[in-house]
Design a protein around this motif. Structure first.
Motif, PDB file in Angstrom:
ATOM      1  N   TYR A 181       0.833  -1.208   0.000  1.00 42.99           N
ATOM      2  CA  TYR A 181       0.000   0.000   0.000  1.00 42.99           C
ATOM      3  C   TYR A 181       0.869   1.260   0.000  1.00 42.99           C
ATOM      4  CZ  TYR A 181      -2.930   3.843   1.513  1.00 42.99           C
ATOM      5  OH  TYR A 181      -3.539   5.071   1.591  1.00 42.99           O
ATOM      6  N   ASP A 239      -3.913  -6.839  -6.653  1.00 42.29           N
ATOM      7  CA  ASP A 239      -5.233  -6.640  -7.289  1.00 42.29           C
ATOM      8  C   ASP A 239      -6.233  -6.039  -6.297  1.00 42.29           C
ATOM      9  OD1 ASP A 239      -4.333  -7.755  -9.637  1.00 42.29           O
ATOM     10  OD2 ASP A 239      -5.209  -9.740  -9.264  1.00 42.29           O
ATOM     11  N   HIS A 240      -6.270  -6.612  -5.092  1.00 38.31           N
ATOM     12  CA  HIS A 240      -7.225  -6.105  -4.074  1.00 38.31           C
ATOM     13  C   HIS A 240      -6.901  -4.650  -3.724  1.00 38.31           C
ATOM     14  CE1 HIS A 240      -8.709 -10.101  -3.799  1.00 38.31           C
ATOM     15  NE2 HIS A 240      -7.932 -10.561  -2.843  1.00 38.31           N
ATOM     16  N   ASN A 242      -5.319  -2.443  -5.665  1.00 34.78           N
ATOM     17  CA  ASN A 242      -5.687  -1.608  -6.818  1.00 34.78           C
ATOM     18  C   ASN A 242      -7.170  -1.271  -6.786  1.00 34.78           C
ATOM     19  OD1 ASN A 242      -3.438  -0.874  -8.436  1.00 34.78           O
ATOM     20  ND2 ASN A 242      -3.284  -2.955  -9.263  1.00 34.78           N
ATOM     21  N   LYS A 243      -7.993  -2.290  -6.501  1.00 36.72           N
ATOM     22  CA  LYS A 243      -9.456  -2.056  -6.467  1.00 36.72           C
ATOM     23  C   LYS A 243      -9.806  -1.078  -5.349  1.00 36.72           C
ATOM     24  CE  LYS A 243     -11.285  -5.931  -8.910  1.00 36.72           C
ATOM     25  NZ  LYS A 243     -10.284  -7.019  -8.805  1.00 36.72           N
ATOM     26  N   ALA A 244      -9.246  -1.317  -4.175  1.00 36.25           N
ATOM     27  CA  ALA A 244      -9.588  -0.468  -3.026  1.00 36.25           C
ATOM     28  C   ALA A 244      -9.086   0.963  -3.228  1.00 36.25           C
ATOM     29  CB  ALA A 244      -8.999  -1.064  -1.754  1.00 36.25           C
ATOM     30  N   MET A 245      -7.966   1.106  -3.948  1.00 32.62           N
ATOM     31  CA  MET A 245      -7.374   2.436  -4.143  1.00 32.62           C
ATOM     32  C   MET A 245      -7.813   3.064  -5.461  1.00 32.62           C
ATOM     33  SD  MET A 245      -3.513   1.399  -2.902  1.00 32.62           S
ATOM     34  CE  MET A 245      -2.736   3.027  -2.847  1.00 32.62           C
ATOM     35  N   LYS A 246      -8.635   2.336  -6.214  1.00 34.57           N
ATOM     36  CA  LYS A 246      -9.048   2.758  -7.564  1.00 34.57           C
ATOM     37  C   LYS A 246      -7.816   3.115  -8.406  1.00 34.57           C
ATOM     38  CE  LYS A 246     -13.631   4.409  -6.234  1.00 34.57           C
ATOM     39  NZ  LYS A 246     -13.571   3.948  -4.822  1.00 34.57           N
ATOM     40  N   ALA A 247      -6.880   2.188  -8.410  1.00 40.51           N
ATOM     41  CA  ALA A 247      -5.603   2.398  -9.119  1.00 40.51           C
ATOM     42  C   ALA A 247      -5.333   1.202 -10.037  1.00 40.51           C
ATOM     43  CB  ALA A 247      -4.485   2.534  -8.095  1.00 40.51           C
ATOM     44  N   SER A 248      -4.243   1.277 -10.792  1.00 45.31           N
ATOM     45  CA  SER A 248      -3.941   0.159 -11.712  1.00 45.31           C
ATOM     46  C   SER A 248      -2.428  -0.074 -11.768  1.00 45.31           C
ATOM     47  CB  SER A 248      -4.499   0.451 -13.100  1.00 45.31           C
ATOM     48  OG  SER A 248      -4.038   1.709 -13.522  1.00 45.31           O
ATOM     49  N   ALA A 290     -10.050  -3.644   1.876  1.00 46.46           N
ATOM     50  CA  ALA A 290     -10.878  -2.465   1.549  1.00 46.46           C
ATOM     51  C   ALA A 290     -11.095  -1.621   2.809  1.00 46.46           C
ATOM     52  CB  ALA A 290     -12.206  -2.925   0.948  1.00 46.46           C
ATOM     53  N   LYS A 297      -6.374   5.872   4.318  1.00 45.00           N
ATOM     54  CA  LYS A 297      -6.641   7.141   3.616  1.00 45.00           C
ATOM     55  C   LYS A 297      -7.126   8.198   4.598  1.00 45.00           C
ATOM     56  CE  LYS A 297      -7.499   5.893  -1.147  1.00 45.00           C
ATOM     57  NZ  LYS A 297      -8.532   5.486  -2.104  1.00 45.00           N
TER      58      LYS A 297
END
Ligand SMILES: NC(=O)c1ccc[n+]([C@@H]2O[C@H](COP(=O)([O-])OP(=O)(O)OC[C@H]3O[C@@H](n4cnc5c(N)ncnc54)[C@H](O)[C@@H]3O)[C@@H](O)[C@H]2O)c1
Length: 301
Positions: A181, A239-240, A242-248, A290, A297
């Motif tokens: 993270y 992957d998890h 990226n989804k939680a952070m809305k990143a790629s 998540a 954050k």
């Protein structure tokens, strides 16, 4: 109301436990030598705290119903094997003797490290295969607990890979979830060992705290796995996240320097704790991540 002592109560899991027990109305005393804790972890804590190691146990109080032993050298890469064994085993021995004198229930932190690269899903009954001094210290603690199982109620909670709020002070020993993270939050691709397919059971600290509290009500002495029962690769953690952070972000792979002492496949069989204590995790690794990312954050991390 119960009188509770938590050794290592200013550390990652210990502080989450202290705050939750207070929330439930228990009277909590913390003993911590601050060798790896954070001063911020006990924000909001109203109980008493003793700064020091197990030599101060008698000063902590005379009547405890439950003692939660979390204190340990927790850095698995700690260089001095002898010191690791001495501190973790002797510390536990002192707490065990104290619990017997006080007629208290003792719940202590064991570790999935004791399974090494044994067969997964890992069961409490299988042969331990510790790979490093840290894992050996926990293995010897389990043996000591077994030896005294009839003298007091002593319950081991065998944690898998725990992540969640309050672990920042652990630095390079903090969870993979936290390390990755931090890299991603700083705008960098996350770095993991080649090729990210190592499997671990990553369990959220809120569930770990609930299981630890439940363990105090075990009918008899024993040891219980505490994990999700899920197998998650490092690639899936990314992957998890990226989804939680809305990143790629994409992983960058590098050679693992610890190949001979590295656990490549851990997963808890959680049927024993389910049957004996009625505990099961509320969070999957994905939903735990998540929840944690939202917390990180909010902290501005
Ligand atoms: N975090 C994990 O993934 C994980 C997995 C398996 C087992 N465990 C076990 O759970 C327990 C808590 O680990 P953590 O992740 O919260 O680590 P941590 O390092 O944050 O917590 C350990 C705490 O114990 C204190 N401490 C160390 N030695 C002490 C001593 N002799 N006397 C008093 N205080 C002492 C430290 O200052 C620290 O606050 C440890 O026993 C650890 O081995 C943790």
């Amino acid at each position: 109301m119960k009188n509770v002592l938590i050794t290592g109560g200013a550390g990652f899991i210990g502080s989450n436990l202290a705050l939750e027990l207070e929330k439930k109305g228990h009277d909590v005393v913390v003993l911590d030598d601050y060798s790896s804790a954070s001063i911020q972890n006990l924000r909001g804590f109203r109980g008493d705290i003793f700064i020091g190691d197990e030599s101060r146990l008698e000063e902590c109080g005379s009547a405890f119903d439950v003692i939660f032993h979390q204190a340990a050298i927790t850095d698995t890469t700690f260089r001095d094997d002898r010191e690791m064994l001495r501190k973790n085993i002797d510390g536990f021995r002192k707490v065990l003797q104290f619990a017997m004198r006080k007629n208290a229930v003792l719940v202590y932190a064991s570790s999935a490290g004791t399974y090494g690269n044994g067969k997964a899903p890992m069961r409490e009954s299988q042969e331990p295969q510790p790979l490093n001094a840290y894992a050996y210290s926990k293995y010897f603690m389990d043996n000591l607990a077994k030896k005294h199982a009839k003298d007091l109620k002593v319950v081991g909670v065998r944690y898998f890979n725990v992540f969640g709020p309050g672990e920042k002070h652990k630095g390079k020993s903090a969870s993979m979830v936290y390390q990755l993270y931090r890299q991603m939050a700083a705008g960098r691709n996350p770095r993991i060992f080649k090729y990210g397919e190592q499997v671990r059971d990553h369990v959220y600290v809120k569930d770990v705290v609930a299981a630890t509290i439940r363990a105090a009500d075990a009918k008899e002495s024993g040891v219980f796995n505490v994990g999700t029962g899920e197998a998650t690769t490092f690639n899936q953690i990314i992957d998890h996240l990226n989804k939680a952070m809305k990143a790629s972000f994409r992983p960058e792979y590098f050679d693992n320097p610890y190949t001979d002492v590295y656990q490549v496949n851990t997963r808890a069989d959680i049927s024993r704790i389910g049957k004996a204590l009625g505990w099961k995790p509320r969070f999957s690794t994905r939903t735990g991540i998540a929840d944690y990312v939202a917390w990180l954050k909010a902290q501005g991390e």
